[in-house]
Scaffold this active site. Sequence first.
Site, PDB file in Angstrom:
ATOM      1  N   HIS A  77       0.851  -1.206   0.000  1.00  0.00           N
ATOM      2  CA  HIS A  77       0.000   0.000   0.000  1.00  0.00           C
ATOM      3  C   HIS A  77       0.877   1.243   0.000  1.00  0.00           C
ATOM      4  O   HIS A  77       1.849   1.316   0.743  1.00  0.00           O
ATOM      5  CB  HIS A  77      -0.896   0.016   1.244  1.00  0.00           C
ATOM      6  CG  HIS A  77      -2.046  -0.941   1.162  1.00  0.00           C
ATOM      7  ND1 HIS A  77      -3.128  -0.878   1.998  1.00  0.00           N
ATOM      8  CD2 HIS A  77      -2.281  -1.981   0.326  1.00  0.00           C
ATOM      9  CE1 HIS A  77      -3.985  -1.835   1.680  1.00  0.00           C
ATOM     10  NE2 HIS A  77      -3.486  -2.525   0.673  1.00  0.00           N
ATOM     11  N   TYR A 387       4.240   6.121  10.580  1.00  0.00           N
ATOM     12  CA  TYR A 387       3.396   4.985  10.213  1.00  0.00           C
ATOM     13  C   TYR A 387       4.186   4.001   9.353  1.00  0.00           C
ATOM     14  O   TYR A 387       4.156   2.793   9.586  1.00  0.00           O
ATOM     15  CB  TYR A 387       2.141   5.479   9.463  1.00  0.00           C
ATOM     16  CG  TYR A 387       1.070   4.420   9.332  1.00  0.00           C
ATOM     17  CD1 TYR A 387       1.241   3.323   8.489  1.00  0.00           C
ATOM     18  CD2 TYR A 387      -0.115   4.494  10.045  1.00  0.00           C
ATOM     19  CE1 TYR A 387       0.281   2.332   8.369  1.00  0.00           C
ATOM     20  CE2 TYR A 387      -1.094   3.512   9.941  1.00  0.00           C
ATOM     21  CZ  TYR A 387      -0.891   2.441   9.095  1.00  0.00           C
ATOM     22  OH  TYR A 387      -1.841   1.465   8.986  1.00  0.00           O
TER      23      TYR A 387
HETATM   24  C1  DHB Z   1      -4.938  -3.504  11.445  1.00  0.00           C
HETATM   25  C2  DHB Z   1      -4.771  -3.263  12.771  1.00  0.00           C
HETATM   26  C3  DHB Z   1      -4.377  -2.018  13.177  1.00  0.00           C
HETATM   27  O1  DHB Z   1      -4.184  -1.772  14.463  1.00  0.00           O
HETATM   28  C4  DHB Z   1      -4.157  -1.006  12.289  1.00  0.00           C
HETATM   29  O2  DHB Z   1      -3.796   0.216  12.741  1.00  0.00           O
HETATM   30  C5  DHB Z   1      -4.307  -1.257  10.973  1.00  0.00           C
HETATM   31  C6  DHB Z   1      -4.696  -2.522  10.550  1.00  0.00           C
HETATM   32  C7  DHB Z   1      -5.368  -4.851  10.990  1.00  0.00           C
HETATM   33  O3  DHB Z   1      -5.629  -5.704  11.829  1.00  0.00           O
HETATM   34  O4  DHB Z   1      -5.495  -5.046   9.782  1.00  0.00           O
END
Ligand code: DHB
Length: 394
Positions: A77, A387
Amino acid sequence: MSPVTSRTQVAIVGAGPAGLLLAHLLAAEGVESVVLETRSQEYVAARIRAGILEQSSVDLLSEAGLGARLAHEGDRHRGIYLQFPHERHHLDFVELVGRSVYVYGQTEVQKDLVDARAAGGQEWVYEITDTALHEVDSDRPSVTYRAADGTEHRLEADAIAGCDGSFGPSRSAIPGGTTWERTYPYAWFGILADVAPSTDELVYAWHPHGFALHSMRSDTVSRLYLQVEPGTDPDSWSDDRIWDELATRLGHGQDGWELKPGPITDKSVLPMRSYVHAPMSHGRLFLAGDAAHIVPPTGAKGLNLAIADVALLAPALAALVRSGDRRLADAYSQSALRRVWRCTHFSWWMTTMLHQDGDPFSAQLQLSQLRWVTSSQAGATGLAENYAGLPFEV
Ligand code: DHB
Ligand code: FAD
């Protein structure tokens, strides 16, 4: 009767991603280990948890020979969507910081580690009970446990890695130390559904009813979350109620976007807390992953932090047990904690920006922050850098 005594170089407590990856990296360095786990192998393999890998986690797994399926099946992504009423913005991490993230679940990482085990130098023991750590500040630490057949064992080692998650015994084998903890007044209701995702990349949504997240596991499986009260019984929500609430919070109908519902195959409620324990080592005991720190899930850092700890710990343990060189081992806790605190801050920040806490003043601050992050290059870059994951040295 005296216990059955055996010896290895590194005793690893816990067969989650931290423990199994550590065993794999040590085997690649020619270091023997034994992994001890309370649950069954099937239970650990099926546990539904994290879903997103940072670029640096993907790089590490690939360099460790665990990247073949990830390269084909991992979904790269470019970024995420951030949403608040009437607005949805895409943050393009590749443009902002030159890094992407990958949808590749923790269950897949565990499967790859199981498949790669043939590498040798690793022994895994499941379904043990009564795990106890001994003499961790001596040169001959050991772990005692009862095997599934009822026999008592003592495993002596040159070092112990405590990879036993937030409820395991390793953390309390470190005398003294400091813990920092924060609980949040909300929880996540997570569902897994057999339906194609309604979005190409993850949607993090602020809504007056509470936070919602649309994530995914594959082209045919969606993973979605709703902010709920802690202690909510997942069975008290009907499937229709879950999909209706997700549709409201994720903006079904906004600019023609639709949330497609489908059969729900799993429901669970996750508490949210931040927790850091320091130091992460004592004598010949070293903690990694959730054994030392917990982050709330917003921002998907838990699994990535476990991988980052192990990336530092494996070479440190290899130098310690092969030549008695303690330099990396002595630096481990401090080095790991720098990244742990960065991710602890980022997870807290994402969490408090997106969840309703019932205070109208907080809500206005959150909206102001969201507008800034989605309209300013500086704001967006800060989010993207955290992130998508900082390089391992930080
Ligand atoms: C997922 C879990 C998360 O805490 C997040 O921020 C993004 C995705 C997941 O389980 O896909
Ligand atoms: P764990 O995966 O917890 O592994 C620890 C292992 O130690 C377990 O298998 C446990 O059975 C074993 N153990 C415990 N006690 C003993 C003992 N006495 N003796 C031997 N073995 C023992 N993170 C995200 O980034 N995104 C998510 O969506 C997400 N969802 C989550 C959902 C849930 C329900 C949970 C609990 C966590 C979630 N996380 C998520 C966090 C992420 O899964 C963890 O950060 C990650 O699993 C940490 O890996 P670990 O190996 O350190 O710990």
